[in-house]
Design a protein around this motif. Structure first.
Motif, PDB file in Angstrom:
ATOM      1  N   GLU A  11     -31.561 -13.043  20.619  1.00 28.89           N
ATOM      2  CA  GLU A  11     -32.418 -12.138  21.600  1.00 28.89           C
ATOM      3  C   GLU A  11     -32.416 -12.420  22.971  1.00 28.89           C
ATOM      4  N   ARG A  12     -31.795 -11.412  23.223  1.00 29.16           N
ATOM      5  CA  ARG A  12     -31.508 -11.399  24.576  1.00 29.16           C
ATOM      6  C   ARG A  12     -31.329 -13.221  25.656  1.00 29.16           C
ATOM      7  N   LEU A  13     -30.490 -13.561  24.986  1.00 29.93           N
ATOM      8  CA  LEU A  13     -30.026 -14.803  25.464  1.00 29.93           C
ATOM      9  C   LEU A  13     -28.876 -15.280  26.544  1.00 29.93           C
ATOM     10  N   SER A  14     -29.550 -15.371  27.773  1.00 29.34           N
ATOM     11  CA  SER A  14     -29.194 -15.839  28.924  1.00 29.34           C
ATOM     12  C   SER A  14     -28.617 -17.165  28.882  1.00 29.34           C
ATOM     13  N   ARG A  15     -26.783 -17.316  29.832  1.00 26.96           N
ATOM     14  CA  ARG A  15     -26.382 -18.326  30.253  1.00 26.96           C
ATOM     15  C   ARG A  15     -26.179 -18.849  30.972  1.00 26.96           C
ATOM     16  N   ARG A  16     -26.418 -18.883  32.149  1.00 28.31           N
ATOM     17  CA  ARG A  16     -25.717 -19.474  33.919  1.00 28.31           C
ATOM     18  C   ARG A  16     -25.275 -20.833  34.119  1.00 28.31           C
ATOM     19  N   PHE A  17     -24.307 -20.931  34.589  1.00 31.49           N
ATOM     20  CA  PHE A  17     -23.147 -22.004  35.112  1.00 31.49           C
ATOM     21  C   PHE A  17     -23.308 -21.955  36.599  1.00 31.49           C
ATOM     22  N   VAL A  20     -21.830 -18.196  38.103  1.00 21.40           N
ATOM     23  CA  VAL A  20     -21.112 -17.950  37.202  1.00 21.40           C
ATOM     24  C   VAL A  20     -22.186 -17.595  35.783  1.00 21.40           C
ATOM     25  N   VAL A  21     -22.584 -16.456  35.732  1.00 15.75           N
ATOM     26  CA  VAL A  21     -22.670 -15.786  34.576  1.00 15.75           C
ATOM     27  C   VAL A  21     -22.600 -15.840  33.651  1.00 15.75           C
ATOM     28  N   ALA A  22     -22.582 -17.147  32.248  1.00 14.98           N
ATOM     29  CA  ALA A  22     -22.149 -17.012  31.051  1.00 14.98           C
ATOM     30  C   ALA A  22     -21.914 -15.622  30.036  1.00 14.98           C
ATOM     31  N   VAL A  23     -23.398 -16.048  30.001  1.00 10.28           N
ATOM     32  CA  VAL A  23     -23.711 -14.858  28.490  1.00 10.28           C
ATOM     33  C   VAL A  23     -24.888 -14.099  29.315  1.00 10.28           C
ATOM     34  N   ASP A  24     -24.920 -13.132  29.263  1.00  8.19           N
ATOM     35  CA  ASP A  24     -25.623 -12.114  30.572  1.00  8.19           C
ATOM     36  C   ASP A  24     -27.114 -11.118  29.559  1.00  8.19           C
ATOM     37  N   ASP A  25     -27.900 -11.766  28.918  1.00  6.31           N
ATOM     38  CA  ASP A  25     -28.725 -10.190  27.960  1.00  6.31           C
ATOM     39  C   ASP A  25     -28.596  -9.971  26.664  1.00  6.31           C
ATOM     40  N   VAL A  26     -27.531 -10.873  25.765  1.00  3.16           N
ATOM     41  CA  VAL A  26     -27.329 -10.487  24.427  1.00  3.16           C
ATOM     42  C   VAL A  26     -27.706 -10.602  23.704  1.00  3.16           C
ATOM     43  N   THR A  47     -17.880 -18.223  23.458  1.00  2.37           N
ATOM     44  CA  THR A  47     -17.856 -19.512  23.059  1.00  2.37           C
ATOM     45  C   THR A  47     -18.873 -20.139  23.485  1.00  2.37           C
ATOM     46  N   THR A  48     -19.460 -20.096  24.721  1.00  6.11           N
ATOM     47  CA  THR A  48     -21.322 -19.981  25.130  1.00  6.11           C
ATOM     48  C   THR A  48     -21.618 -19.393  23.993  1.00  6.11           C
ATOM     49  N   ILE A  49     -21.987 -18.537  23.711  1.00  4.47           N
ATOM     50  CA  ILE A  49     -22.769 -17.954  22.708  1.00  4.47           C
ATOM     51  C   ILE A  49     -22.145 -18.739  21.258  1.00  4.47           C
ATOM     52  N   LEU A  50     -21.447 -18.769  21.004  1.00 11.74           N
ATOM     53  CA  LEU A  50     -21.619 -19.664  19.868  1.00 11.74           C
ATOM     54  C   LEU A  50     -21.964 -21.711  19.846  1.00 11.74           C
ATOM     55  N   ARG A  51     -22.201 -22.198  21.367  1.00  9.52           N
ATOM     56  CA  ARG A  51     -22.669 -23.282  21.854  1.00  9.52           C
ATOM     57  C   ARG A  51     -23.531 -23.195  21.788  1.00  9.52           C
ATOM     58  N   LEU A  52     -24.489 -22.119  21.785  1.00 14.32           N
ATOM     59  CA  LEU A  52     -25.585 -21.540  21.963  1.00 14.32           C
ATOM     60  C   LEU A  52     -26.715 -22.141  20.586  1.00 14.32           C
ATOM     61  N   LEU A  53     -25.767 -20.580  19.827  1.00 16.75           N
ATOM     62  CA  LEU A  53     -25.949 -21.341  18.361  1.00 16.75           C
ATOM     63  C   LEU A  53     -26.194 -22.616  17.839  1.00 16.75           C
ATOM     64  N   ALA A  54     -24.900 -23.518  18.019  1.00 18.09           N
ATOM     65  CA  ALA A  54     -24.991 -24.459  17.644  1.00 18.09           C
ATOM     66  C   ALA A  54     -25.902 -25.213  18.098  1.00 18.09           C
ATOM     67  N   GLY A  55     -26.372 -24.925  18.618  1.00 25.13           N
ATOM     68  CA  GLY A  55     -27.280 -25.848  20.377  1.00 25.13           C
ATOM     69  C   GLY A  55     -26.773 -26.844  20.904  1.00 25.13           C
ATOM     70  N   PHE A  56     -25.756 -27.102  21.257  1.00 26.74           N
ATOM     71  CA  PHE A  56     -25.002 -28.030  22.071  1.00 26.74           C
ATOM     72  C   PHE A  56     -25.312 -26.981  23.615  1.00 26.74           C
ATOM     73  N   GLU A  57     -25.966 -25.667  23.382  1.00 23.13           N
ATOM     74  CA  GLU A  57     -26.274 -25.615  24.854  1.00 23.13           C
ATOM     75  C   GLU A  57     -27.171 -24.929  24.763  1.00 23.13           C
ATOM     76  N   THR A  58     -28.338 -24.804  25.932  1.00 25.25           N
ATOM     77  CA  THR A  58     -29.800 -23.965  25.872  1.00 25.25           C
ATOM     78  C   THR A  58     -29.703 -23.273  26.933  1.00 25.25           C
ATOM     79  N   PRO A  59     -30.548 -22.128  26.585  1.00 18.54           N
ATOM     80  CA  PRO A  59     -30.069 -20.599  26.653  1.00 18.54           C
ATOM     81  C   PRO A  59     -31.413 -20.642  28.063  1.00 18.54           C
TER      82      PRO A  59
END
Length: 360
Positions: A11-17, A20-26, A47-59
């Motif tokens: 639900e509206r996942l976003s992740r920045r580094f 760099v916007v790696a995942v933008d409102d997906v 790959t960032t989305i997969l890591r967000l799903l796995a819990g290795f990254e926090t959105p």
């Protein structure tokens, strides 16, 4: 309000580094037992989305829900997901059985239950009797199946696969992806996998999510992506197509009149659409075009390339203005240097797509 029928929801996942916007409102949703492929070029965010799903990254924003439970802030071990890494991450000093059983330790299972889970998981991947083999004694395909058995042994709620077939040779990769698809459908585990190979995405995925620069461009069945791309990027990225500038003359119901290199064509129109007259880009699949003798309704060009494809060939035709189209035809249809004409196939269907002239 009725319950959400989807089992896994992004639900509206976003992740920045940094900048760099790696995942933008997906946002994506999977039904139970569905297989979703995340497809895109390098840097698209898959790959960032997969890591967000796995819990290795926090959105930075958004949520991940499983069967209605918000797992966004849960640690990886608490999500009860299974994961197969690109390089399998097997332990070379342990035999096959102990590799498969590694994820079962600490779950309160008896030794007998663990042995039963290992036995069942190896049987699922057709490796019964391999319990005492060392990892170094296995082929690449067998190692991949051990990694899959280890991920399935804890009976995960969701299975995550990170480019699981990238280390296999092409022939083994094709056979193994069919085996994985059949296995996942048989087990019924909801699955998300990352790939940059279109054949792999189309063969394994019930649906495919096409990503670019962290954004979701389109999600649909392989047929939907190929026959009804949402934009010029998807049309150019999925399958083969070539793009040439055209002018739209007008549209009426099921057809559109266009002018291409000075020649007028009538091509199929998308249902419910009425393109405005003016400049546009035509994305054409090779099979949606025909080669013929030069004539008044054919775009004239010179054959500048030929690629043999087994049962046929793809010919590159270059027009006087320098633009090119690829056309499927029998291998002996023409030879480099020939003057030919190009017309739309009567079966063009979803192989010809018009997009705005400035579409990227």
């Amino acid at each position: 309000m009725p319950a959400d029928p989807r089992y896994l929801v992004l639900e509206r996942l976003s992740r920045r580094f940094g900048e760099v916007v790696a995942v933008d409102d997906v946002s994506l949703g999977l039904e139970a037992g569905e297989i979703l492929a995340l497809l895109g070029p390098s840097g698209s965010g898959k790959t960032t989305i997969l890591r967000l799903l796995a819990g290795f990254e926090t959105p930075d924003a958004g949520r991940v829900l499983v069967a209605g439970e918000d797992v966004t802030r849960l640690a990886p071990v608490s999500r009860h997901f299974g994961m197969v890494f690109q390089h399998y991450a097997l332990f070379p000093h342990l035999d096959v059985a102990r590799n498969v059983g590694f994820g079962l330790e600490g779950r309160g299972l008896s030794d007998a239950d663990i042995r039963q889970r290992i036995h069942e998981s190896l049987a699922l991947v057709d490796l019964s009797g391999y319990d005492t083999r060392r990892i170094g004694q296995l082929s690449g395909g067998q190692q991949q199946r051990v990694a899959l058995a280890r991920a399935l042994a804890p009976e995960p709620r969701v299975l995550l696969l990170d480019e699981p077939l990238s280390n296999l040779d092409p022939a083994l990769r094709e056979r193994t992806r069919r085996e994985i698809r059949d296995l996942i459908h048989r087990v019924g585990t909801t699955t998300v996998f990352v790939t940059h190979e279109q054949d792999e995405a189309f063969d394994l995925g019930d649906r495919v999510a096409v990503l670019r620069a962290g954004r979701l461009e389109q999600c649909g069945t392989p047929e939907e992506l190929y026959e009804a791309p949402a934009n010029a990027f998807v049309a150019g990225f999925v399958g083969r197509s070539s793009a040439v500038p055209v002018d739209i003359i007008g549209a009426s119901g099921a057809s559109v009149r266009i002018r291409i290199a000075g020649v007028e064509w009538e091509i199929p129109n998308r249902p419910g659409e009425r393109p405005e007259p003016g400049p546009a880009m035509l994305h054409a699949r090779p099979e949606a075009l025909w080669l013929r003798e030069p004539g008044p309704d054919a775009v004239p060009g010179r054959l500048t390339g030929r690629r043999f494809t087994g049962g046929g060939a793809v010919f590159q035709v270059t027009f006087a203005d320098g633009h090119t189209l690829e056309v499927s035809a029998p291998p002996g249809a023409a030879k480099p240097g020939d003057q030919v004409g190009v017309v739309p196939s009567r079966r063009a269907g979803g192989g010809l797509h018009l997009f705005p002239a400035d579409a990227q």
